[in-house]
Scaffold this active site. Sequence first.
Site, PDB file in Angstrom:
ATOM      1  N   HIS A  35      -4.988 104.690  68.643  1.00  0.00           N
ATOM      2  CA  HIS A  35      -4.795 106.090  68.218  1.00  0.00           C
ATOM      3  C   HIS A  35      -5.121 106.195  66.721  1.00  0.00           C
ATOM      4  O   HIS A  35      -4.264 106.504  65.893  1.00  0.00           O
ATOM      5  CB  HIS A  35      -3.335 106.443  68.483  1.00  0.00           C
ATOM      6  CG  HIS A  35      -2.967 107.872  68.340  1.00  0.00           C
ATOM      7  ND1 HIS A  35      -3.273 108.632  67.233  1.00  0.00           N
ATOM      8  CD2 HIS A  35      -2.305 108.697  69.181  1.00  0.00           C
ATOM      9  CE1 HIS A  35      -2.802 109.848  67.397  1.00  0.00           C
ATOM     10  NE2 HIS A  35      -2.206 109.917  68.570  1.00  0.00           N
ATOM     11  N   GLU A  54      -9.795 108.587  68.953  1.00  0.00           N
ATOM     12  CA  GLU A  54      -9.042 107.534  69.630  1.00  0.00           C
ATOM     13  C   GLU A  54      -9.876 106.935  70.760  1.00  0.00           C
ATOM     14  O   GLU A  54     -10.414 107.656  71.592  1.00  0.00           O
ATOM     15  CB  GLU A  54      -7.750 108.133  70.189  1.00  0.00           C
ATOM     16  CG  GLU A  54      -6.980 108.919  69.124  1.00  0.00           C
ATOM     17  CD  GLU A  54      -5.836 109.747  69.699  1.00  0.00           C
ATOM     18  OE1 GLU A  54      -5.211 109.310  70.675  1.00  0.00           O
ATOM     19  OE2 GLU A  54      -5.576 110.837  69.163  1.00  0.00           O
TER      20      GLU A  54
END
Length: 299
Positions: free
Chosen positions: A170, A273
Amino acid sequence: MQNTDNLNKQFSIPGHIDFAEGPGGLTIARINNGLATAEIALQGAHLYSWQPRGAAPVIWLSQDARFDAGKAIRGGVPVCWPWFGFHEEDLKKPAHGFVRTIAWAVTATEALDDGRTSIRFTLTSNDHTLAIWPHAFRLNYTVTIGQKLDLQLITENTGSTPFKISEAFHTYFTIGDIDGIEIHGLAGYTYADKADDMTLKMEPGPILIRNEVDHIYLDTDGTCRIEDRVQQRHINISTQGSHTTVVWNPWVEKSIKMGDMGENGYRTMVCVESANALNNKVTVEPGRHHELMARYEVA
Ligand code: BG6
């Protein structure tokens, strides 16, 4: 729990890596080699800075990030696993899985011949993880720091039944200003728009961000590029084993609600991400493994 003295005895390498008490008392690995610097908290194996020599910082960390035991750090590279986003059946379970907030063990460090440094973190299922997610697993996460940053997460199924995961690196990238970037490489892909009830849409061209963006691009090849006019650079992202790409910026209102984005923090970050989520979830059979890899490079 490994303490810094033991970590330094076993895993420090002069001119490459050592261990220290970092912000909030968290144990951190500090990498400082001829090619780059980086810092990684053992909690979550959470890298929160990476700066290649001669370049501005690449990884964004909120000025209001909290470094607290058991809390997710706002910025850096949270590792989301074994689910991405909310748990599908139980909203009380932590968002983005549970490995970003628990301590990983350092199991190897290495000074590579080309000057890079690598560090491997390991997390194995135990009573605590089995109570949240009932599967036996081993994760090996290797971070290699140089002019490029390489991330490799290997999921091993050490149990006797298959399991299904979603996952993500992330990553929060530092940008000059949100008005001055374009994200290339996702045109033509279908995405689920999380900010619009998961409606499926097609991305017509390069992505400009002028409001909250929370897009989950499906069946991607994982290669994309952040073009940053203000910093006059590109960040190139390439992946292996990733078929979902998420682009996220919370914009103003959501940032205020989140409380740890820092004043105007949303203007200097974007998350791109490298993931597997929604219909790109991965099934891992007993005794088998799955690899997710990402490489970041500044040009
Ligand atoms: C993104 C999600 O990946 O992560 C967003 O798509 C979410 O919906 C964001 O808000 C941040 O999540 P968290 O749990 O770190 O606040």
